[in-house]
Design a protein around this motif. Structure first.
Motif, PDB file in Angstrom:
ATOM      1  N   HIS A  53       2.720  -2.902   4.503  1.00 17.72           N
ATOM      2  CA  HIS A  53       1.352  -2.388   4.389  1.00 17.72           C
ATOM      3  C   HIS A  53       1.172  -0.962   4.896  1.00 17.72           C
ATOM      4  O   HIS A  53       0.041  -0.501   5.021  1.00 17.72           O
ATOM      5  N   GLY A 111      -5.391  -7.774  13.023  1.00 14.18           N
ATOM      6  CA  GLY A 111      -6.395  -6.961  12.337  1.00 14.18           C
ATOM      7  C   GLY A 111      -7.275  -7.793  11.430  1.00 14.18           C
ATOM      8  O   GLY A 111      -7.553  -8.955  11.721  1.00 14.18           O
ATOM      9  N   ASP A 112      -7.695  -7.190  10.314  1.00 11.15           N
ATOM     10  CA  ASP A 112      -8.638  -7.876   9.428  1.00 11.15           C
ATOM     11  C   ASP A 112      -7.967  -8.428   8.174  1.00 11.15           C
ATOM     12  O   ASP A 112      -8.644  -8.958   7.304  1.00 11.15           O
ATOM     13  N   LEU A 138       3.173  -2.606  16.759  1.00 17.24           N
ATOM     14  CA  LEU A 138       3.809  -1.404  17.309  1.00 17.24           C
ATOM     15  C   LEU A 138       2.862  -0.205  17.299  1.00 17.24           C
ATOM     16  O   LEU A 138       3.010   0.714  18.097  1.00 17.24           O
ATOM     17  N   LEU A 162      12.537  -7.255   6.774  1.00 16.95           N
ATOM     18  CA  LEU A 162      12.584  -8.318   7.784  1.00 16.95           C
ATOM     19  C   LEU A 162      12.087  -9.670   7.276  1.00 16.95           C
ATOM     20  O   LEU A 162      11.970 -10.620   8.049  1.00 16.95           O
ATOM     21  N   TYR A 178       0.864  -1.175   0.000  1.00 16.33           N
ATOM     22  CA  TYR A 178       0.000   0.000   0.000  1.00 16.33           C
ATOM     23  C   TYR A 178       0.900   1.223   0.000  1.00 16.33           C
ATOM     24  O   TYR A 178       2.101   1.122  -0.023  1.00 16.33           O
ATOM     25  N   ARG A 217      10.965  -2.466   6.903  1.00  9.79           N
ATOM     26  CA  ARG A 217       9.817  -3.073   6.237  1.00  9.79           C
ATOM     27  C   ARG A 217       9.472  -4.416   6.869  1.00  9.79           C
ATOM     28  O   ARG A 217      10.304  -5.315   6.963  1.00  9.79           O
ATOM     29  N   GLY A 252       2.049  -7.150   8.273  1.00  6.24           N
ATOM     30  CA  GLY A 252       3.149  -7.657   9.088  1.00  6.24           C
ATOM     31  C   GLY A 252       2.849  -7.569  10.577  1.00  6.24           C
ATOM     32  O   GLY A 252       2.226  -6.593  11.018  1.00  6.24           O
ATOM     33  N   VAL A 265      14.189  -1.252  15.973  1.00  2.00           N
ATOM     34  CA  VAL A 265      13.626  -2.333  15.155  1.00  2.00           C
ATOM     35  C   VAL A 265      13.236  -3.475  16.088  1.00  2.00           C
ATOM     36  O   VAL A 265      14.100  -4.019  16.805  1.00  2.00           O
ATOM     37  N   ALA A 266      11.977  -3.811  16.096  1.00  2.00           N
ATOM     38  CA  ALA A 266      11.529  -4.965  16.873  1.00  2.00           C
ATOM     39  C   ALA A 266      11.867  -6.208  16.065  1.00  2.00           C
ATOM     40  O   ALA A 266      11.380  -6.372  14.939  1.00  2.00           O
ATOM     41  N   VAL A 303      11.730   7.281   9.043  1.00  2.00           N
ATOM     42  CA  VAL A 303      10.839   6.940   7.927  1.00  2.00           C
ATOM     43  C   VAL A 303       9.659   6.183   8.524  1.00  2.00           C
ATOM     44  O   VAL A 303       9.585   4.958   8.511  1.00  2.00           O
TER      45      VAL A 303
HETATM   46  C1  LIG Z   1      -5.299  -3.685   3.763  1.00  2.00           C
HETATM   47  C2  LIG Z   1      -4.923  -3.211   5.140  1.00  2.00           C
HETATM   48  C3  LIG Z   1      -5.669  -3.656   6.214  1.00  2.00           C
HETATM   49  C4  LIG Z   1      -5.362  -3.237   7.506  1.00  2.00           C
HETATM   50  N1  LIG Z   1      -6.119  -3.676   8.553  1.00  2.00           N
HETATM   51  C5  LIG Z   1      -5.802  -3.305   9.807  1.00  2.00           C
HETATM   52  C6  LIG Z   1      -6.585  -3.732  10.907  1.00  2.00           C
HETATM   53  O1  LIG Z   1      -7.574  -4.439  10.760  1.00  2.00           O
HETATM   54  N2  LIG Z   1      -6.225  -3.323  12.136  1.00  2.00           N
HETATM   55  C7  LIG Z   1      -5.148  -2.517  12.353  1.00  2.00           C
HETATM   56  O2  LIG Z   1      -4.878  -2.208  13.508  1.00  2.00           O
HETATM   57  N3  LIG Z   1      -4.395  -2.074  11.328  1.00  2.00           N
HETATM   58  C8  LIG Z   1      -4.707  -2.439  10.066  1.00  2.00           C
HETATM   59  N4  LIG Z   1      -3.978  -1.962   9.024  1.00  2.00           N
HETATM   60  C9  LIG Z   1      -2.909  -0.997   9.254  1.00  2.00           C
HETATM   61  C10 LIG Z   1      -1.602  -1.711   9.554  1.00  2.00           C
HETATM   62  O3  LIG Z   1      -1.617  -2.164  10.881  1.00  2.00           O
HETATM   63  C11 LIG Z   1      -0.426  -0.737   9.388  1.00  2.00           C
HETATM   64  O4  LIG Z   1      -0.392  -0.271   8.068  1.00  2.00           O
HETATM   65  C12 LIG Z   1       0.893  -1.402   9.772  1.00  2.00           C
HETATM   66  O5  LIG Z   1       1.843  -0.394  10.018  1.00  2.00           O
HETATM   67  C13 LIG Z   1       1.382  -2.316   8.682  1.00  2.00           C
HETATM   68  O6  LIG Z   1       2.479  -3.044   9.127  1.00  2.00           O
HETATM   69  P1  LIG Z   1       3.435  -3.777   8.073  1.00  2.00           P
HETATM   70  O7  LIG Z   1       4.540  -4.383   8.833  1.00  2.00           O
HETATM   71  O8  LIG Z   1       2.619  -4.631   7.179  1.00  2.00           O
HETATM   72  O9  LIG Z   1       3.890  -2.545   7.178  1.00  2.00           O
HETATM   73  P2  LIG Z   1       5.296  -1.879   6.828  1.00  2.00           P
HETATM   74  O10 LIG Z   1       4.980  -0.935   5.727  1.00  2.00           O
HETATM   75  O11 LIG Z   1       6.319  -2.904   6.584  1.00  2.00           O
HETATM   76  O12 LIG Z   1       5.633  -1.097   8.140  1.00  2.00           O
HETATM   77  C14 LIG Z   1       4.766  -0.121   8.624  1.00  2.00           C
HETATM   78  C15 LIG Z   1       5.478   0.786   9.611  1.00  2.00           C
HETATM   79  O13 LIG Z   1       5.867   0.037  10.759  1.00  2.00           O
HETATM   80  C16 LIG Z   1       7.287   0.036  10.891  1.00  2.00           C
HETATM   81  N5  LIG Z   1       7.686  -1.332  11.218  1.00  2.00           N
HETATM   82  C17 LIG Z   1       7.208  -2.470  10.669  1.00  2.00           C
HETATM   83  N6  LIG Z   1       7.784  -3.531  11.274  1.00  2.00           N
HETATM   84  C18 LIG Z   1       8.635  -3.038  12.201  1.00  2.00           C
HETATM   85  C19 LIG Z   1       9.513  -3.620  13.129  1.00  2.00           C
HETATM   86  N7  LIG Z   1       9.619  -4.936  13.248  1.00  2.00           N
HETATM   87  N8  LIG Z   1      10.239  -2.817  13.935  1.00  2.00           N
HETATM   88  C20 LIG Z   1      10.135  -1.487  13.848  1.00  2.00           C
HETATM   89  N9  LIG Z   1       9.319  -0.861  12.970  1.00  2.00           N
HETATM   90  C21 LIG Z   1       8.577  -1.644  12.164  1.00  2.00           C
HETATM   91  C22 LIG Z   1       7.814   0.482   9.553  1.00  2.00           C
HETATM   92  O14 LIG Z   1       9.015   1.127   9.652  1.00  2.00           O
HETATM   93  C23 LIG Z   1       6.731   1.422   9.052  1.00  2.00           C
HETATM   94  O15 LIG Z   1       6.884   2.700   9.571  1.00  2.00           O
HETATM   95  C24 LIG Z   1      -4.269  -2.353   7.714  1.00  2.00           C
HETATM   96  C25 LIG Z   1      -3.531  -1.898   6.630  1.00  2.00           C
HETATM   97  C26 LIG Z   1      -3.848  -2.316   5.345  1.00  2.00           C
HETATM   98  C27 LIG Z   1      -3.059  -1.795   4.196  1.00  2.00           C
END
Ligand SMILES: Cc1cc2nc3c(=O)[nH]c(=O)nc-3n(C[C@H](O)[C@H](O)[C@H](O)COP(=O)(O)OP(=O)(O)OC[C@H]3O[C@@H](n4cnc5c(N)ncnc54)[C@H](O)[C@@H]3O)c2cc1C
Length: 458
Positions: free
Chosen positions: A78, A133-134, A145, A93, A37, A74, A139, A199-200, A449
Motif C-alpha cells: 500500500h 489505520g482505517d 514502521l 513477505l 497504490y 513488500r 500491511g 526487514v521487520a 527503495v
Molecule cells: C488506502 C490506504 C489507507 C491508509 N490508511 C492509513 C491509516 O489509516 N493510517 C496510517 O497510519 N496509514 C495509512 N495508510 C498508509 C500506510 O500506512 C502506508 O502506505 C504503509 O507504508 C503501507 O504499508 P504496506 O506494508 O501495506 O505497504 P508496502 O508498499 O508493502 O510497504 C510500504 C513501505 O514499508 C516498507 N515495509 C513494509 N513492510 C516492511 C517490513 N516488514 N520491514 C521493512 N520494511 C517494510 C516497504 O519497503 C515500503 O517502503 C494508508 C494507505 C492506503 C493506501
C-alpha cells in the motif's frame, strides 16, 4: 546484469525458495508485481521472492548485496509511493503470516506478511485489539514502521506506542531482536523511521481489551460552518473517540438523498471505544451539527469499522500535512477547492489528533509530531494518467492554501515527493538521529527503495 547471469540467478533462487519465486514470463508475474497504490508505477522486477522465515529474508538481502540489484520490501503493497516494487528484487513477505497470541499476557507476536485486517481478525477472536489505520488491507509492517494513525489514536496512541519488540533482519544479514533493552537505538528508529533499518520479520504488540465500539459512518453536509463545528466537537470529545472525516463530493450511495449526490459532504468514520452507554451521547453532539444526510452509527464489533474494500484503485495525487486549527477561512478554502476540482474524486481528509498520542514525548520514538493537532490528507483520485499534471497542480495549490505553521508531514502518507519532504517528516533533530542510526545498521543503503534516509557520513 546480463541475461545469462539473471537467468542463472533466478534458477538458483527457485531451488532455494521451494518455488516461491515469480520472474518475468511466469504466470502470475503481472499480479505479483502490481502494487495496490502508488499511481502509475510500472516496474518489472528481476524476481519476486517470497521467503518463509527470517533466514530466507537474510538470504534475499545477501543476493541484493551481491548483485547490487535494488531491493524493494513488500508487506501489504500500500505504499503511496509504490515502494513495494522495483526494477530489481522484490522481497514479498506475503508467505509469512504466523501469529502467536498470548491472551493472558495481552501481547502478540505477528509475522509481517499479515495485513491489519488479518491481524485484527485473529486477536479480535479473543476480544483484543491493537490500533492500526482505517484500511484492513494495509500491511502491518509498513503502517507500524511509519507510526500508525487510526481509529484508536486518541485512546491508545499510535501503533508504534503498542510496539513492544521486533525481529529485524539487517543489511548484513544479522537477525536481531530489538526492544527497549536490546539495540535501543534501532528500536527507537523503527518506531517511525520506516523500512530504512532492515526487514521487520516479526513484531510484538501490546493488546487491549475491546470487543464492541459505538461508531460507523455519519454523513453531514459540508458547509464551512459544519466543518468548523465537526472539528471543534472532535477536539472537545472524550479521547475514547477518534474520527476520520473525508470531505468530498457525496457518492451516489442509495442512502444519501439524491439531491446531495456530487455536492460536498463530510463522510465521517467515527469510533467511540469507551463505555457503551456513552457512545450515543458523544455522537449526539455531531448529529446536532446539521441534520445528518446519513446516520449509520451504532454499536458493533470493532471489526465493523473495516467494511469490505473497493477492488478498484485508480490513480491519485495527494499530499499530507498537519494544521493547528480549522477556522471559517480554512473550511471555506476546503469547500472552494473541492468545488473547483475536475477529478473523479477530490477529497480533504481531517483527522483530529491529541489524547494518548500526544502524551508520549516527541523524542521517545521516531514519530515527532506528538503535538500536531490535526492531520490533513488532500487527494485527487482520477482515471486518465494524462490528467496527472492538472490534478497534481490542484493538490499543490490546495495544500499551499490550507497549510499553516506546522511544516511537518507524516511519512506513511507521503507520495514520491522528494528528499525534502522526507526531511520534514522528521523535525526537531529526528532526521539527523535516524541518519546516524542508519549509518550503523545500513551503511551501504541497501534499504533505499522507501522514504529514504541516507546514512549519515561522519
Ligand atoms: C488506502 C490506504 C489507507 C491508509 N490508511 C492509513 C491509516 O489509516 N493510517 C496510517 O497510519 N496509514 C495509512 N495508510 C498508509 C500506510 O500506512 C502506508 O502506505 C504503509 O507504508 C503501507 O504499508 P504496506 O506494508 O501495506 O505497504 P508496502 O508498499 O508493502 O510497504 C510500504 C513501505 O514499508 C516498507 N515495509 C513494509 N513492510 C516492511 C517490513 N516488514 N520491514 C521493512 N520494511 C517494510 C516497504 O519497503 C515500503 O517502503 C494508508 C494507505 C492506503 C493506501
Amino acid at each position: 546484469m546480463s541475461i545469462d547471469r539473471t537467468t542463472a540467478l533466478v534458477r538458483a533462487l527457485r531451488r532455494e525458495f521451494d518455488g516461491r519465486v515469480v520472474a518475468p514470463g511466469d504466470s502470475g508475474y503481472d499480479e505479483a508485481r502490481a502494487v495496490v497504490y502508488g499511481g502509475t508505477a510500472d516496474r518489472r522486477p528481476t524476481a519476486i521472492l517470497r521467503p518463509a522465515n527470517a533466514e530466507q529474508v537474510a538470504r534475499v538481502i545477501a543476493v541484493a548485496r551481491e548483485t547490487g540489484l535494488p531491493l524493494a520490501v513488500r508487506g501489504g503493497g500500500h505504499s503511496n509511493a509504490g515502494h513495494g516494487v522495483c526494477d530489481g528484487l522484490v522481497l514479498d513477505l506475503s508467505a509469512m503470516k504466523g501469529i502467536d497470541i498470548d491472551v493472558e499476557g495481552r501481547t502478540a507476536w505477528a509475522e509481517t506478511g499479515l495485513t491489519c485486517g488479518e491481524y485484527l481478525a485473529a486477536v479480535g477472536a479473543h476480544g483484543l485489539v491493537t490500533g492500526f489505520g482505517d484500511t484492513a488491507s494495509v500491511g502491518i509492517g509498513g503502517i507500524t514502521l511509519g507510526g500508525g494513525v487510526g481509529y484508536l489514536v486518541r485512546k491508545h496512541g499510535l501503533t508504534v506506542d503498542d510496539l513492544l519488540a521486533a525481529e529485524i533482519v539487517t543489511a548484513d544479514g544479522a537477525i536481531l531482536h530489538t526492544d527497549a533493552d536490546h539495540h535501543p537505538d534501532l528500536f527507537w528508529a523503527i518506531r517511525g523511521g520506516g523500512g530504512n533499518f532492515g526487514v521487520a520479520t516479526r513484531l510484538r504488540f501490546r493488546l487491549h481489551e475491546l470487543d464492541r465500539v459505538y461508531g460507523g459512518l455519519l454523513i453531514l453536509p459540508a458547509t464551512p460552518e459544519a466543518i468548523v463545528s465537526f472539528v471543534t466537537e472532535a477536539q472537545a470529545a472524550p479521547e475514547e473517540l477518534s474520527t476520520i472525516a473525508n470531505i468530498m463530493p457525496a457518492p451516489p450511495m442509495p442512502f444519501v438523498p439524491e439531491e446531495h449526490h456530487g455536492r460536498p459532504v463530510i463522510m465521517a468514520m467515527m469510533c467511540h471505544a469507551g463505555p457503551a452507554e456513552e457512545g450515543p451521547r458523544v455522537m449526539d453532539r455531531f448529529r446536532a451539527i446539521a441534520p445528518p444526510l446519513a446516520d449509520l452509527l451504532g454499536e458493533m464489533p470493532y471489526a465493523g469499522m473495516y467494511p469490505p474494500e473497493d477492488e478498484l484503485h485508480p490513480i491519485s495525487d495527494f499530499t499530507n500535512m498537519f494544521i493547528d486549527r480549522v477556522d471559517h477561512d480554512t473550511a471555506t478554502t476546503i469547500v472552494h477547492y473541492l468545488n473547483t476540482s475536475t477529478a473523479t474524486l477530490p477529497a480533504a481528509q481531517l483527522r483530529v489528533l491529541g489524547g494518548a498520542m500526544a502524551r508520549i514525548p516527541a523524542d521517545a520514538t521516531a514519530f515527532p509530531h506528538r503535538q500536531s493537532r490535526i492531520m490533513v490528507n488532500l487527494a485527487a483520485i482520477y482515471e486518465d494518467p494524462a490528467e496527472s499534471p492538472l490534478h497534481r497542480a490542484w493538490v499543490a495549490e490546495f495544500a499551499a492554501a490550507v497549510r499553516q505553521d506546522d511544516q511537518g508531514a507524516y511519512v506513511n502518507f507521503l507520495a514520491d515527493e522528494g528528499d525534502e519532504r522526507v526531511r520534514v517528516a522528521y523535525p526537531g533533530g529526528a532526521y539527523e538521529r535516524l541518519a546516524a542510526i542508519k549509518a550503523v545498521y545500513d551503511p551501504g543503503n541497501v534499504f533505499r527503495v522507501n522514504q529514504n534516509i541516507p546514512p549519515a557520513t561522519s
